[in-house]
Design a protein around this motif. Structure first.
Motif, PDB file in Angstrom:
ATOM      1  N   ILE A 150      -0.958   0.534  14.041  1.00  0.00           N
ATOM      2  CA  ILE A 150      -0.060   1.353  13.205  1.00  0.00           C
ATOM      3  C   ILE A 150      -0.294   1.046  11.725  1.00  0.00           C
ATOM      4  CG2 ILE A 150       2.369   1.809  12.641  1.00  0.00           C
ATOM      5  CD1 ILE A 150       2.993   1.084  15.640  1.00  0.00           C
ATOM      6  N   ALA A 151      -0.380  -0.233  11.403  1.00  0.00           N
ATOM      7  CA  ALA A 151      -0.559  -0.613   9.997  1.00  0.00           C
ATOM      8  C   ALA A 151      -1.887  -0.075   9.464  1.00  0.00           C
ATOM      9  CB  ALA A 151      -0.494  -2.127   9.857  1.00  0.00           C
ATOM     10  N   ALA A 152      -2.945  -0.189  10.267  1.00  0.00           N
ATOM     11  CA  ALA A 152      -4.262   0.281   9.807  1.00  0.00           C
ATOM     12  C   ALA A 152      -4.221   1.786   9.550  1.00  0.00           C
ATOM     13  CB  ALA A 152      -5.315  -0.043  10.859  1.00  0.00           C
ATOM     14  N   LYS A 153      -3.556   2.526  10.427  1.00  0.00           N
ATOM     15  CA  LYS A 153      -3.523   3.982  10.259  1.00  0.00           C
ATOM     16  C   LYS A 153      -2.685   4.361   9.032  1.00  0.00           C
ATOM     17  CE  LYS A 153      -4.379   8.187  11.409  1.00  0.00           C
ATOM     18  NZ  LYS A 153      -5.737   8.726  11.389  1.00  0.00           N
ATOM     19  N   ILE A 154      -1.548   3.690   8.866  1.00  0.00           N
ATOM     20  CA  ILE A 154      -0.701   4.011   7.700  1.00  0.00           C
ATOM     21  C   ILE A 154      -1.478   3.731   6.412  1.00  0.00           C
ATOM     22  CG2 ILE A 154       1.388   3.338   6.415  1.00  0.00           C
ATOM     23  CD1 ILE A 154       2.807   2.975   9.113  1.00  0.00           C
ATOM     24  N   LYS A 155      -2.238   2.646   6.410  1.00  0.00           N
ATOM     25  CA  LYS A 155      -3.024   2.312   5.209  1.00  0.00           C
ATOM     26  C   LYS A 155      -4.074   3.380   4.919  1.00  0.00           C
ATOM     27  CE  LYS A 155      -3.200  -2.673   5.585  1.00  0.00           C
ATOM     28  NZ  LYS A 155      -4.066  -3.825   5.650  1.00  0.00           N
ATOM     29  N   SER A 156      -4.552   4.028   5.980  1.00  0.00           N
ATOM     30  CA  SER A 156      -5.672   4.954   5.798  1.00  0.00           C
ATOM     31  C   SER A 156      -5.239   6.354   5.342  1.00  0.00           C
ATOM     32  CB  SER A 156      -6.457   5.086   7.108  1.00  0.00           C
ATOM     33  OG  SER A 156      -5.734   5.900   8.029  1.00  0.00           O
ATOM     34  N   VAL A 157      -3.954   6.640   5.382  1.00  0.00           N
ATOM     35  CA  VAL A 157      -3.520   8.008   5.010  1.00  0.00           C
ATOM     36  C   VAL A 157      -2.756   7.980   3.688  1.00  0.00           C
ATOM     37  CG1 VAL A 157      -3.366   8.745   7.424  1.00  0.00           C
ATOM     38  CG2 VAL A 157      -1.300   7.933   6.267  1.00  0.00           C
ATOM     39  N   ASP A 158      -2.673   9.162   3.084  1.00  0.00           N
ATOM     40  CA  ASP A 158      -1.845   9.317   1.892  1.00  0.00           C
ATOM     41  C   ASP A 158      -0.382   9.145   2.326  1.00  0.00           C
ATOM     42  OD1 ASP A 158      -2.102  11.257  -0.954  1.00  0.00           O
ATOM     43  OD2 ASP A 158      -0.139  10.799  -0.075  1.00  0.00           O
ATOM     44  N   PRO A 159       0.453   8.453   1.547  1.00  0.00           N
ATOM     45  CA  PRO A 159       1.863   8.290   1.974  1.00  0.00           C
ATOM     46  C   PRO A 159       2.575   9.615   2.247  1.00  0.00           C
ATOM     47  CG  PRO A 159       1.379   6.846   0.135  1.00  0.00           C
ATOM     48  CD  PRO A 159       0.166   7.704   0.328  1.00  0.00           C
ATOM     49  N   LYS A 160       2.097  10.691   1.609  1.00  0.00           N
ATOM     50  CA  LYS A 160       2.738  11.997   1.881  1.00  0.00           C
ATOM     51  C   LYS A 160       2.401  12.486   3.285  1.00  0.00           C
ATOM     52  CE  LYS A 160       3.249  13.683  -2.777  1.00  0.00           C
ATOM     53  NZ  LYS A 160       2.756  14.494  -3.856  1.00  0.00           N
ATOM     54  N   GLN A 161       1.417  11.831   3.927  1.00  0.00           N
ATOM     55  CA  GLN A 161       1.020  12.242   5.278  1.00  0.00           C
ATOM     56  C   GLN A 161       1.729  11.402   6.347  1.00  0.00           C
ATOM     57  OE1 GLN A 161      -3.232  11.782   4.639  1.00  0.00           O
ATOM     58  NE2 GLN A 161      -3.420  13.981   4.243  1.00  0.00           N
ATOM     59  N   LEU A 162       2.657  10.579   5.889  1.00  0.00           N
ATOM     60  CA  LEU A 162       3.452   9.752   6.803  1.00  0.00           C
ATOM     61  C   LEU A 162       4.886  10.294   6.814  1.00  0.00           C
ATOM     62  CD1 LEU A 162       4.273   7.079   8.355  1.00  0.00           C
ATOM     63  CD2 LEU A 162       4.566   6.043   6.080  1.00  0.00           C
ATOM     64  N   ALA A 163       5.435  10.508   8.000  1.00  0.00           N
ATOM     65  CA  ALA A 163       6.828  10.973   8.095  1.00  0.00           C
ATOM     66  C   ALA A 163       7.573  10.150   9.132  1.00  0.00           C
ATOM     67  CB  ALA A 163       6.875  12.451   8.469  1.00  0.00           C
ATOM     68  N   LEU A 164       8.837   9.875   8.846  1.00  0.00           N
ATOM     69  CA  LEU A 164       9.676   9.099   9.767  1.00  0.00           C
ATOM     70  C   LEU A 164      10.904   9.906  10.150  1.00  0.00           C
ATOM     71  CD1 LEU A 164       8.485   6.942   7.464  1.00  0.00           C
ATOM     72  CD2 LEU A 164       9.717   5.345   8.898  1.00  0.00           C
ATOM     73  N   PHE A 165      11.358   9.686  11.363  1.00  0.00           N
ATOM     74  CA  PHE A 165      12.595  10.328  11.828  1.00  0.00           C
ATOM     75  C   PHE A 165      13.391   9.302  12.614  1.00  0.00           C
ATOM     76  CE2 PHE A 165      15.076  12.308  15.178  1.00  0.00           C
ATOM     77  CZ  PHE A 165      15.846  13.197  14.442  1.00  0.00           C
ATOM     78  N   LEU A 166      14.725   9.406  12.517  1.00  0.00           N
ATOM     79  CA  LEU A 166      15.590   8.483  13.265  1.00  0.00           C
ATOM     80  C   LEU A 166      16.679   9.269  13.981  1.00  0.00           C
ATOM     81  CD1 LEU A 166      15.074   7.086  10.147  1.00  0.00           C
ATOM     82  CD2 LEU A 166      15.741   5.173  11.534  1.00  0.00           C
ATOM     83  N   THR A 167      16.858   8.949  15.239  1.00  0.00           N
ATOM     84  CA  THR A 167      17.934   9.580  15.985  1.00  0.00           C
ATOM     85  C   THR A 167      19.273   9.055  15.478  1.00  0.00           C
ATOM     86  OG1 THR A 167      18.875   9.918  18.182  1.00  0.00           O
ATOM     87  CG2 THR A 167      17.933   7.776  17.773  1.00  0.00           C
ATOM     88  N   ALA A 168      20.368   9.694  15.927  1.00  0.00           N
ATOM     89  CA  ALA A 168      21.690   9.182  15.560  1.00  0.00           C
ATOM     90  C   ALA A 168      22.349   8.537  16.766  1.00  0.00           C
ATOM     91  CB  ALA A 168      22.562  10.310  15.037  1.00  0.00           C
TER      92      ALA A 168
END
Ligand code: SF4
Length: 783
Positions: A150-168
């Motif tokens: 996960i860390a390697a992939k996040i490092k390899s993309v532009d931060p705008k290409q990362l999205a997070l979602f959280l349930t309630a």
């Protein structure tokens, strides 16, 4: 924000009052109603392998069901026990064992044959898993492997290409806060939570109308208010213990009004199990029901205001609270002009309510000294959801029903985490303690000691759609990290959502159980991370209820699952791997250290750091927001806003369609039959006379369709506004358009128009009719 404090729980009257009984027949024998005793016995049976732990959760934990709010078995509204079958149904999520290896690691095609309910019943996820395209099974991986990938992939993309979602569902404020901070630490503002699909318009509208996006009063204010209005809310089904508060309100003479297209049986009468006279003879709840068109609420409210201005012409002060309006609001003249120019014909047509009925409610409110407005997704899930809620605020302000006892505005929430998620900053438009603007960014940067990205983040729907952008696009979602959430069952148009999920390169599902979305392929890899429940997390956690009560839920000793880890800890560990050189900026030693930082970052939450035990609670903002009419806006005044009638876009022969909930907790379905009307989940609820005009008989196979999709079901005659039908959610999502978002809060539109036809006629003519979907899809048999 207010000086008054909540007065604490009150007692129910000791003597029964037969005036409110449904019938003298004990236990509602012969009526369609929830079977509370049977359900309770089933919960005991389901949890029999872990009963003492289940008991400790119920008596010490904060409910992970809806957001009514309860610590152990006690709430802040009424003395006496607080428990419902929704809580008992979700209890098993906390007590069940891990999924067996032979089931978890079987061919994914086999797992895909299971529904989300069946997947849930398999048990908890015990360890991290990975699956790449072409692999037929998940493979077990170590936490280190999972984090490394996960860390390697996040490092390899532009931060705008990362999205997070959280349930309630079940998450704590601590986890939301850390997720919001970690997203910004990683350079992304694409973080969203499930309020996007429920109450985001409530927050947006209340913020613009009165300066603060939360409930202005408490449930205690229902009790003794002159009028309690439920607008597009079926609280009796979604927040069951609210019926106890309604009972208490009735006993104090409160009139309960329901406004909804469908005549909801649970809001008319209910057998409240914890009140002996009600358990025996039932309680009549709603005194009157206004069956408005789906989407007709703005017109209805304009009609009410129009009549108030007519009353004012006859006698000044007979409808408007002039001293409140003059001292505490802006915009009366514009609102009046806007409302007066609308014709009764246009208002009646849009609302689906006659002028005389609009006048009735207008006069009831004008002659009342207090009222509480409660609403839910019947108002919010529209492409004009924010305008709907601002209209409610208009009504409350014109009558001065805000900032004092027995008055207020209350968006009632369905998930225990949904109120806190936004307030903690797990939202693209919010930071802890304020909006996502320059002032708050600077303030929060002072606490976090790192720079928060400047760009506006996307909501979850847009982030998912962005997975379909072309390869070189800077905002193409390549890493999608979801904690809980099942988009195939909550977002409109599941086929389209599936395409979006498949086009993400790396998808991470942090969860306690499997769901159907987690089984969808990703372009490169799907990683599943097992998390702890709120009751397992070391150091406990907090949860904020609809009425702004921040409750402490302690760590409950006992049952633990495999390698599951605390939710907030997982985010921190990944963030530290992505940016090891700044690891100290994102470190938290324990849950208490998170609470201490929350108290600094969000001043409304000052006091959260002192919560240590079951029953520890405080209400942020005091008993009343906008107390004495003082709104937290720039000039301290509320804004009366002229709201345009929405274009309802229904052609001749079409129906408005909305979705409703049956035996379920949000998207988690617990039974095929609706306990309040006996309907099956594939029933199409429609008015007998509408059906008669189409030659449709009760129980007959019908097809509901539009250019977005086709739904096969059976007609069920029901008491609904003519020209309107209801389908069960999420099954009915197939006819909901994709990519239609509300302008301000960006909630997806969940209402549309459809054609209803007998299945025979539909199939006979299908080759000559325009339907966007492939004809193969239309061949589906009704099961
Ligand atoms: S009403 Fe809501 S908060 Fe209360 S026990 Fe039921 S699910 Fe939990």
């Amino acid at each position: 924000m207010g000086k008054s404090l909540h007065e604490g729980p009150m007692k129910l009257p000791k003597l029964p009052d037969p005036r409110y009984w449904v019938s003298w027949v004990p236990f509602g024998l012969g009526k369609v109603k929830p079977k509370h005793v049977r359900e309770t016995a089933k919960a005991v049976w389901d949890n029999k392998d872990n009963l003492s732990y289940a008991g400790r959760i119920l008596t010490k934990g904060v409910c992970d069901g809806c957001a009514l709010g309860v610590a152990g078995l006690k709430d802040q509204t009424l003395t006496g026990p607080h428990l419902c079958t929704t809580r008992l149904n979700v209890l098993r999520l906390n007590t069940m064992p891990a999924i067996k290896d032979e089931v978890l690691l079987r061919d994914v095609k086999e797992l895909r044959k299971l529904s989300s309910s069946e997947l849930r019943e398999l048990g908890r996820i015990p360890y991290p898993l990975s699956r790449k395209p072409g692999q037929s099974r998940f493979e077990r991986i170590s936490w280190d492997d999972a984090f490394g990938k996960i860390a390697a992939k996040i490092k390899s993309v532009d931060p705008k290409q990362l999205a997070l979602f959280l349930t309630a569902r079940g998450m704590t404020n601590e986890s939301y806060y850390v997720a919001g901070k970690v997203a910004r630490f990683l350079g992304s503002n694409n973080i969203d939570n499930s309020s996007r699909i429920c109450h985001s318009p409530s927050k947006t509208a209340l913020k613009r109308s009165i300066g603060v996006g939360a409930s202005t009063c408490s449930y205690r204010d229902w009790i003794g208010s002159d009028v309690l209005l439920f607008w597009g809310s079926v609280a009796a089904n979604n927040q069951p213990v609210s019926t106890k508060y309604m009972y208490a309100a009735k006993r104090k003479g409160t009139k309960i009004i329901m406004i909804n297209p469908h005549y909801e049986p649970s809001m008319e009468k209910y057998w409240i199990p914890s009140i002996p006279e009600s358990a025996l003879f039932g309680t009549k709840l709603a005194d009157d029901v206004y069956q408005v068109n789906i989407g007709g609420d703005i017109a209805f409210m304009n009609g009410i205001m129009k009549h108030w201005f007519v009353m004012e012409e006859r006698e000044r002060g007979s409808a408007i609270d002039h001293s409140f309006v003059k001292a505490h609001t802006n915009g009366l003249a514009q609102l009046r002009k806007h409302v007066e120019k609308q014709s009764w014909e246009a208002l009646e047509r849009s609302a689906g309510i006659s002028k005389s009925r609009m006048l009735e409610l207008a006069e009831l409110l004008a002659n009342s000294k207090s009222a509480v407005f409660v609403w839910s997704m019947g108002l919010t899930q529209h492409r004009f959801g924010t305008d709907n809620i601002s209209q409610v605020a208009n009504l409350a302000m014109l009558r001065g029903f805000i900032g004092r006892k027995n008055c207020g505005l209350m968006p009632i929430r369905g998930h225990s985490g949904v109120q806190g998620a936004g307030e903690m900053g797990a939202d693209p438009f919010v930071l802890p303690g304020g909006e996502f603007d320059d002032i708050n960014r600077k303030r929060v940067e002072g606490v976090w000691k790192f720079e928060i990205p400047r760009w506006q983040g996307d909501t979850v729907g847009v982030s998912l759609e962005n997975a379909l952008l072309h390869e070189g696009h800077k905002q193409k979602t390549k890493v999608f990290y979801t904690t809980g959430g099942n988009f195939l069952e909550t977002m409109p148009n599941p086929d389209y959502v599936q395409k979006c999920l498949e086009n993400v390169e790396l998808r991470i599902h942090q969860d306690i159980i499997l769901n159907t979305s987690a089984l969808v392929d990703a372009k490169e890899e799907v990683i599943i991370l097992p998390s702890m429940t709120r009751f397992e997390q070391p150091g406990g956690g907090t949860s904020t209820s609809t009425e702004r009560m921040v409750y402490f839920s302690p760590e409950i000793k006992g049952h633990r699952i495999g390698q599951a880890r605390p939710e907030w800890q997982i985010y921190v560990d990944i963030a530290k791997l992505v940016k090891p050189e700044q690891a100290n900026l994102i470190e938290f030693t324990d849950a208490q250290s998170i609470r201490e930082e929350i108290a600094v970052a969000n001043k409304n939450y000052e006091g959260i750091q002192n919560l240590r035990d079951t029953g520890d609670v405080f209400q942020w903002g005091g008993a009343y927001l906008c107390e004495d009419g003082m709104c937290p806006t720039e000039d301290g005044r509320g804004q009366l806003l002229p709201i345009e009638l929405p274009e309802l876009r229904k052609s001749e022969g079409e129906f408005f369609v909305t979705t409703r909930r049956g035996k379920q907790f949000n998207s988690m379905i617990y039974g095929k039959d609706d306990p309040f009307n006996g309907a099956d989940r594939y029933d199409v609820l429609l008015h007998k006379e509408d059906a008669g005009e189409l030659g449709i008989r009760d129980g007959e196979a019908v097809v509901v369709y539009n250019k977005h999709g086709v739904f096969h079901g059976r007609a069920r005659f029901d008491n609904t506004r003519r020209g309107n039908i209801s389908l069960y959610w999420p099954e009915g999502n197939v006819v909901i358009p994709k990519g239609v978002y509300e302008k301000y809060a960006r909630i997806p539109e969940y209402n549309t128009t459809v054609v209803v036809e007998k299945a025979d006629t539909f199939h006979a003519k299908k080759d000559t009719k325009y339907v966007e979907r492939q004809m193969d899809d239309l061949e589906t048999e009704i099961s």
